[in-house]
Structures are given as structure tokens and as C-alpha cells.
Scaffold this motif. Structure first.
Motif, PDB file in Angstrom:
ATOM      1  N   TRP A 173       1.011  -0.994   0.223  1.00  0.00           N
ATOM      2  CA  TRP A 173       0.238   0.052  -0.314  1.00  0.00           C
ATOM      3  C   TRP A 173       0.865   1.455  -0.117  1.00  0.00           C
ATOM      4  CZ3 TRP A 173       0.119   2.859   4.593  1.00  0.00           C
ATOM      5  CH2 TRP A 173      -1.044   4.427   4.541  1.00  0.00           C
ATOM      6  N   PHE A 174       2.208   1.482   0.837  1.00  0.00           N
ATOM      7  CA  PHE A 174       2.689   2.595   0.427  1.00  0.00           C
ATOM      8  C   PHE A 174       3.403   2.934  -0.444  1.00  0.00           C
ATOM      9  CE2 PHE A 174       6.256   4.885   2.392  1.00  0.00           C
ATOM     10  CZ  PHE A 174       5.657   5.434   3.333  1.00  0.00           C
ATOM     11  N   ILE A 175       3.569   1.562  -1.340  1.00  0.00           N
ATOM     12  CA  ILE A 175       4.427   2.056  -2.577  1.00  0.00           C
ATOM     13  C   ILE A 175       3.143   2.937  -3.649  1.00  0.00           C
ATOM     14  CG2 ILE A 175       5.292  -0.070  -2.874  1.00  0.00           C
ATOM     15  CD1 ILE A 175       3.485  -0.585  -5.537  1.00  0.00           C
ATOM     16  N   CYS A 176       2.060   3.497  -3.500  1.00  0.00           N
ATOM     17  CA  CYS A 176       1.032   5.073  -3.583  1.00  0.00           C
ATOM     18  C   CYS A 176       1.561   6.471  -3.838  1.00  0.00           C
ATOM     19  CB  CYS A 176       0.119   4.644  -3.619  1.00  0.00           C
ATOM     20  SG  CYS A 176      -1.026   2.930  -3.764  1.00  0.00           S
ATOM     21  N   ASN A 177       2.478   6.706  -2.433  1.00  0.00           N
ATOM     22  CA  ASN A 177       3.397   7.400  -2.281  1.00  0.00           C
ATOM     23  C   ASN A 177       4.128   7.897  -2.089  1.00  0.00           C
ATOM     24  OD1 ASN A 177       5.053   9.278  -0.416  1.00  0.00           O
ATOM     25  ND2 ASN A 177       4.684   8.545   1.075  1.00  0.00           N
ATOM     26  N   PRO A 178       5.134   7.236  -3.194  1.00  0.00           N
ATOM     27  CA  PRO A 178       6.360   7.438  -3.990  1.00  0.00           C
ATOM     28  C   PRO A 178       5.779   7.347  -5.608  1.00  0.00           C
ATOM     29  CG  PRO A 178       6.987   5.243  -3.341  1.00  0.00           C
ATOM     30  CD  PRO A 178       6.226   6.011  -2.452  1.00  0.00           C
ATOM     31  N   ALA A 323      11.728   0.188  -2.571  1.00  0.00           N
ATOM     32  CA  ALA A 323      11.906   0.149  -0.956  1.00  0.00           C
ATOM     33  C   ALA A 323      11.139   0.057  -0.401  1.00  0.00           C
ATOM     34  CB  ALA A 323      12.873   1.017  -0.638  1.00  0.00           C
ATOM     35  N   SER A 324      10.869   0.186  -0.543  1.00  0.00           N
ATOM     36  CA  SER A 324       9.140   0.306   0.761  1.00  0.00           C
ATOM     37  C   SER A 324       8.275  -1.037   0.158  1.00  0.00           C
ATOM     38  CB  SER A 324       7.577   1.193   0.196  1.00  0.00           C
ATOM     39  OG  SER A 324       7.622   1.168  -1.092  1.00  0.00           O
ATOM     40  N   TRP A 325       8.138  -1.371  -1.124  1.00  0.00           N
ATOM     41  CA  TRP A 325       7.481  -2.958  -1.047  1.00  0.00           C
ATOM     42  C   TRP A 325       8.469  -4.565  -0.387  1.00  0.00           C
ATOM     43  CZ3 TRP A 325       9.052  -6.808  -4.215  1.00  0.00           C
ATOM     44  CH2 TRP A 325       8.197  -7.744  -4.394  1.00  0.00           C
ATOM     45  N   LEU A 326       9.163  -4.379  -0.833  1.00  0.00           N
ATOM     46  CA  LEU A 326      10.334  -5.269  -0.429  1.00  0.00           C
ATOM     47  C   LEU A 326      10.816  -5.193   0.840  1.00  0.00           C
ATOM     48  CD1 LEU A 326      12.246  -6.987  -1.483  1.00  0.00           C
ATOM     49  CD2 LEU A 326      13.952  -5.903  -2.528  1.00  0.00           C
ATOM     50  N   GLY A 327      11.121  -3.938   1.254  1.00  0.00           N
ATOM     51  CA  GLY A 327      11.646  -3.419   2.867  1.00  0.00           C
ATOM     52  C   GLY A 327      11.357  -4.337   3.604  1.00  0.00           C
ATOM     53  N   THR A 328       9.587  -3.414   3.351  1.00  0.00           N
ATOM     54  CA  THR A 328       8.309  -3.994   5.079  1.00  0.00           C
ATOM     55  C   THR A 328       8.708  -5.815   4.707  1.00  0.00           C
ATOM     56  OG1 THR A 328       7.064  -2.148   4.266  1.00  0.00           O
ATOM     57  CG2 THR A 328       6.652  -3.522   5.316  1.00  0.00           C
ATOM     58  N   THR A 329       8.122  -5.870   2.823  1.00  0.00           N
ATOM     59  CA  THR A 329       7.810  -7.698   3.310  1.00  0.00           C
ATOM     60  C   THR A 329       9.045  -8.547   3.709  1.00  0.00           C
ATOM     61  OG1 THR A 329       6.415  -7.134   1.008  1.00  0.00           O
ATOM     62  CG2 THR A 329       8.244  -9.240   1.692  1.00  0.00           C
ATOM     63  N   VAL A 330      10.411  -8.105   3.458  1.00  0.00           N
ATOM     64  CA  VAL A 330      11.650  -8.615   3.998  1.00  0.00           C
ATOM     65  C   VAL A 330      11.723  -8.388   5.764  1.00  0.00           C
ATOM     66  CG1 VAL A 330      14.007  -8.900   3.985  1.00  0.00           C
ATOM     67  CG2 VAL A 330      12.839  -8.365   1.632  1.00  0.00           C
ATOM     68  N   ALA A 331      11.413  -7.423   5.945  1.00  0.00           N
ATOM     69  CA  ALA A 331      10.987  -7.475   7.551  1.00  0.00           C
ATOM     70  C   ALA A 331      10.228  -8.138   8.104  1.00  0.00           C
ATOM     71  CB  ALA A 331      10.784  -6.012   7.525  1.00  0.00           C
ATOM     72  N   ALA A 332       8.901  -9.083   7.378  1.00  0.00           N
ATOM     73  CA  ALA A 332       8.453  -9.665   7.625  1.00  0.00           C
ATOM     74  C   ALA A 332       9.155 -11.288   8.129  1.00  0.00           C
ATOM     75  CB  ALA A 332       6.632  -9.544   6.618  1.00  0.00           C
ATOM     76  N   ILE A 333      10.247 -11.399   7.558  1.00  0.00           N
ATOM     77  CA  ILE A 333      10.566 -12.011   7.053  1.00  0.00           C
ATOM     78  C   ILE A 333      11.696 -12.970   8.565  1.00  0.00           C
ATOM     79  CG2 ILE A 333      12.784 -14.046   5.803  1.00  0.00           C
ATOM     80  CD1 ILE A 333      10.402 -13.327   3.513  1.00  0.00           C
ATOM     81  N   GLY A 375      11.670   4.813   2.461  1.00  0.00           N
ATOM     82  CA  GLY A 375      10.809   4.351   1.889  1.00  0.00           C
ATOM     83  C   GLY A 375      10.103   3.000   3.149  1.00  0.00           C
ATOM     84  N   CYS A 376      11.014   2.108   3.188  1.00  0.00           N
ATOM     85  CA  CYS A 376      10.232   1.545   4.092  1.00  0.00           C
ATOM     86  C   CYS A 376      10.549   1.621   5.526  1.00  0.00           C
ATOM     87  CB  CYS A 376      11.044  -0.281   3.570  1.00  0.00           C
ATOM     88  SG  CYS A 376      13.106   0.103   4.492  1.00  0.00           S
TER      89      CYS A 376
END
Length: 496
Positions: A173-178, A323-333, A375-376
Motif C-alpha cells: 500500500w505504501f508504494i502509492c506514496n512515491p 524499498a517500501s515494498w521489498l523492505g517491508t516484505t522482507v521485514a516480515a521474514i 521508503g520502508c
């Protein structure tokens, strides 16, 4: 020998790749996977479109300033900052009331779409202003109507999702910011080039019209598909069994459903460490990230063309999207503090380059672009709030609203003091501002790591909690391990 040793690394990368894109785990029952898909389509589509047009507008005022607004209204000095002050004043004042209203099930489904309609009207009106005072007033109204959108969407996500599900969707969702920021640059360049003079209006006015045209259909879509929170009036696409399953999911994740809203929420929230640490973190984020959004002013000072001024900063937005998509997703792992540290290190390096300032132009471009790794930081922070404070819905809403109120209150006066548009210390040099930004990037990182440690200590019983808050389940480590262990040995591979 090398072939054998390379297999664990390849297996780990493959497992990580699968986990990143695994939104609907195979071990979930088919009914639960179908429910997740329905929620994703309804919540994320509306929230992403809503967020996109909001950030399109927020960037438009800066792009309009450098693309003709300044000359048309004979602006000078800090008037761009004054536009932002009007916006942020309203944004700050209406945060907590908006979030607390959004925590009410009967209102949650209709509040954001209704505000979207009014916001669209104000967006159209910005294209027709004839005086600076009219624009000041409209920026105030826009800020008021936008107030609950950002933190409110995080609250909505945290009401339906938990654990890795939550982190992945928050980052997406946050990628809609950038994305809104990036598209605004291209739209402004296209408007300046192709629409200047059409209908007797300069190009910068047309961008507000385009933004308004996007907004009204988004609002109408929201009335149709936005589900609010569990317990809100049932939308047409959710069956009774879907609602029952959604409530069971929140029970399993120990996400407490909204209770009675009263003044007691302030008393119990102020007694816990959560609100103090998280509002401090967000205030640091607001202060340190403010100057990184003004690459366009540096390009203008360097003599680049209007088209280049609008287009070159979109590279920052592109990096922020990844960064916002990949960083946040990897932060779930992986542990969130690790991802937060990596992203913060990039931002600290970029800020240090700006403090030094007299560096090669190529390195300065690199520094501007590396700010995209920030971004993340925001989606990880808000997802962490949703995870830690899931035992109290009203406290969670209050904290998120207070984060925005306290954080954005600094945008009312900090820009005028540390980031003036004009003067010897003005944009984009900011001899005082850049060193302050460096300090607050460090404090943001330190605050986030402190929150993670405090939560883990709390879970081990080393610090007490209020009697009514006996448990806040699923620490960061447990969330990560449960997520990975469910993927046929993925946790062992990644740690092997």
C-alpha cells in the motif's frame, strides 16, 4: 566442492523469493485464502487509489511552485513553506478525532469515502484560485480532509491482518506514496508542455484539475467496496461465513475488537510506554525526512530545465517504491530492526553528503537518490505499532493519530526555522537543517530499536503492564518464526 557449497545459498534465496510473493499460504484453508483475496481487492484497491491521489496533491503544490505558480502570483521568500504550514496545521488538529471516529465500526466504512468526495471538490477549487489567500484557505481544507487517511489506513490494515500478512500489505500500500510523487512529476511536465494556455490556464492549474478528475471515481468506488473494520456494515461481496471467519481470524491473532470509546483510552494509553516511544519515533521521521523531498529546488538552483526539474526527482520515487515494498516484505521474514538499520544507514550516508555539500555533482545525485531507501521506514514502523498494540483497538487508534499529530506539528514551524526557502541558509543548502536531519535520522533508528527491545522485555515479564493489558502476543521473533516454519522448512533454510 564449490558446487555443493553454493546449494544452501541458492536454496535460501529461492525460499526467500517464494516467501516474498507468498500472499496466500497453501496451508491456509481455501475459505481463508478466498477471504484474504476479497479483503486485498477491496481494501488495497481503494486504499492505494486514495493514497495515490493524496500524494499526487501534496507533491503538486511543490511542482506547481517551480512550474509557474511562483511567477503567476509574484511569490517570494517562504510562501511555499506557508502553503505547507496551512496544510499541516489542519492535518495535525484533525488527526486524533479522525482516527478515533474511524475506530467506530458503524462509521469506519463510510468515513474515508465521504471525506474523499469533499477532498475532490477542494482539489478542483485549487485550479481556480485568483489570490494567494484563497490558496492558503484551500490548503487548510485539504489538510483537514486528508487527516485520517494515512494513519487510518494502517489502522484498517491492522484490524484485518496480522503478522507477515500485515507487513506485506502495508508495504504494498505504501508504494502509492512515491508512485503519486513520481507520476505527479511526469504529469506536471506534461501539463506544462501540452496544456499551458489551454482554456486560458497555465499548465500548473491543469494538474489540480487532473488530480480532481482522478479523485471523484475513487470516492464512489470506496462507497461500493471499502469494508471498514470487522463489525462495520457488511459490504455486498462478504458473506455471513466470511464475516464469521474474519472475526475468528482476529480472535486467533488476538487483535481486540473495538470496545466502548471514552476518556479512559487516554488514561490507560498514557500509562504505557507505547505512545511515548512511537510518537517520538514519528516526530524524528518527520523532521529528518523533510529536506529529502526538495530535490527539485536543488535542480532549479543548478539551472536545470522545467522538464528536468519535474522528471529527475522521479528516480527517488522509483527507488522508494522498491524499498517500501521489498523492505517491508522482507521485514516480515527477518528481524525488523535489521532491515531498519540497513535503510537508516543509507539515509545517514545521504544526509552526511548534504552536510558536507561541496562534493562532486554525481555523488550529490547519488545522495539524493539514496534517500529513496527511507521508503520502508514508515510502513515498518506502523506495522510494528499494529503488532505491538493489537490488544487495545482504541489505544492503537489513539497512538496512530497521536503519532501523526505530534510528528506533523513539527512541520508547522520546523521548515520556517531550519529549512527556509530563501536566504543565505535557504534551500537547498540548509546549513542548519541538514545537520539536524542527520541527528534525527539517528534518533529515529535508536527509537525504533528501543521499541523492539522494550516489547521483547515486556514479553519476558521483565517490565510490568497495566492490569487490564495482561498480554500483547506474538513478539517480532514469534511472528517471523511462525511465518517461516509454516513454509515447509523455510525457516531452517534461511538460517542455514
Amino acid at each position: 566442492m564449490s558446487e555443493v557449497s553454493s546449494k544452501p545459498g541458492k536454496s535460501a534465496l529461492l525460499s526467500l523469493f517464494k516467501e516474498i510473493f507468498n500472499w496466500y499460504p497453501s496451508h491456509y484453508p481455501s475459505e481463508e485464502r478466498k477471504l484474504l483475496f476479497k479483503l486485498d481487492v477491496s481494501i488495497l484497491i481503494f486504499a492505494c487509489l486514495c493514497f495515490f491521489v493524496k500524494y499526487l496533491d501534496q507533491t503538486n503544490i511543490s511542482n506547481a511552485y517551480v512550474s509557474g505558480l511562483k511567477e503567476d502570483f509574484s511569490l517570494n521568500g517562504n510562501q511555499l513553506n506557508y502553503f505547507n504550514v496551512c496544510y499541516y496545521t489542519a492535518y495535525v488538529v484533525f488527526q486524533v478525532p479522525g482516527l478515533l471516529l474511524l475506530s467506530r465500526p458503524k462509521l469506519a466504512r463510510w468515513l474515508l469515502p465521504g471525506l474523499e468526495v469533499l477532498w475532490g471538490v477542494c482539489t478542483f477549487a485549487q485550479s481556480r484560485v485568483t489570490t494567494v489567500n484563497q490558496l492558503y484557505a484551500l490548503r487548510f481544507l485539504v489538510g483537514m480532509l486528508e487527516a485520517p487517511v494515512f494513519a487510518g489506513t494502517h489502522f484498517i490494515l491492522g484490524s484485518w491482518y496480522s503478522g507477515p500478512e500485515l507487513f506485506k500489505r502495508a508495504g504494498t500500500w505504501f508504494i502509492c506514496n512515491p508512485l503519486g510523487t513520481m507520476v505527479s512529476g511526469y504529469l506536471q511536465a506534461a501539463a506544462y508542455t501540452n496544456l499551458s494556455g489551454v482554456g486560458g490556464m497555465p499548465g500548473w492549474r491543469w494538474l489540480f484539475i487532473v488530480d480532481g478528475i482522478f479523485t471523484i471515481p475513487v470516492a464512489l468506488l470506496g462507497f461500493l467496496i471499502f469494508p471498514g473494520i470487522p463489525g462495520s456494515p457488511q459490504p455486498f461481496y462478504l458473506t455471513e461465513s466470511d464475516i464469521a471467519l474474519a472475526k475468528e481470524r482476529t480472535r486467533r491473532a488476538e487483535i481486540r475488537r473495538p470496545g466502548k470509546l471514552g476518556l479512559d483510552v487516554f488514561r490507560r494509553s498514557l500509562k504505557r510506554w507505547h505512545i511515548w516511544v512511537f510518537i517520538t519515533c514519528y516526530a524524528c521521521m518527520i523532521i529528518c525526512s523533510y529536506p529529502s523531498a526538495y530535490m527539485s529546488l536543488w535542480l532549479k538552483a543548478e539551472g536545470y530545465s522545467v522538464t528536468q526539474i519535474n522528471q529527475l526527482p522521479t528516480v527517488v520515487s522509483a527507488i522508494t517504491i522498491v524499498a517500501s515494498w521489498l523492505g517491508t516484505t522482507v521485514a516480515a521474514i527477518y528481524p525488523t530492526w535489521v532491515i531498519y538499520t540497513i535503510a537508516s544507514a543509507f539515509c545517514l550516508f545521504s544526509t552526511l553528503c548534504m552536510v558536507i555539500w561541496n562534493i562532486p555533482r554525481t555523488l550529490k545525485f547519488v545522495a539524493w537518490y539514496l534517500f529513496g531507501f527511507s521508503g520502508c521506514l514508515s510502513p515498518i514502523l506502523y506495522s510494528t505499532v499494529n503488532t505491538i498494540v493489537k490488544d487495545d483497538s482504541e489505544e492503537r487508534a489513539l497512538i496512530m493519530g497521536a503519532m501523526m499529530t505530534f510528528g506533523y506539528s513539527f512541520n508547522i514551524w520546523v521548515p520556517l526555522l531550519l529549512f527556509p526557502t530563501a536566504g543565505p541558509d535557504g534551500a537547498p543548502r540548509w546549513k542548519k537543517g541538514w545537520p539536524v536531519a542527520f541527528v534525527f535520522y539517528f534518533l529515529l533508528w535508536a527509537g525504533f530499536v528501543s521499541a523492539v527491545l522494550l516489547h521483547k522485555r515486556e514479553k519476558r515479564g521483565e517490565i510490568g503492564t497495566a492490569p487490564s493489558e495482561t498480554s500483547v502476543e506474538n513478539t517480532e521473533t514469534i511472528v517471523i518464526e511462525n511465518s517461516l516454519n509454516s513454509k515447509t522448512g523455510c525457516f531452517e533454510v534461511l538460517n542455514g
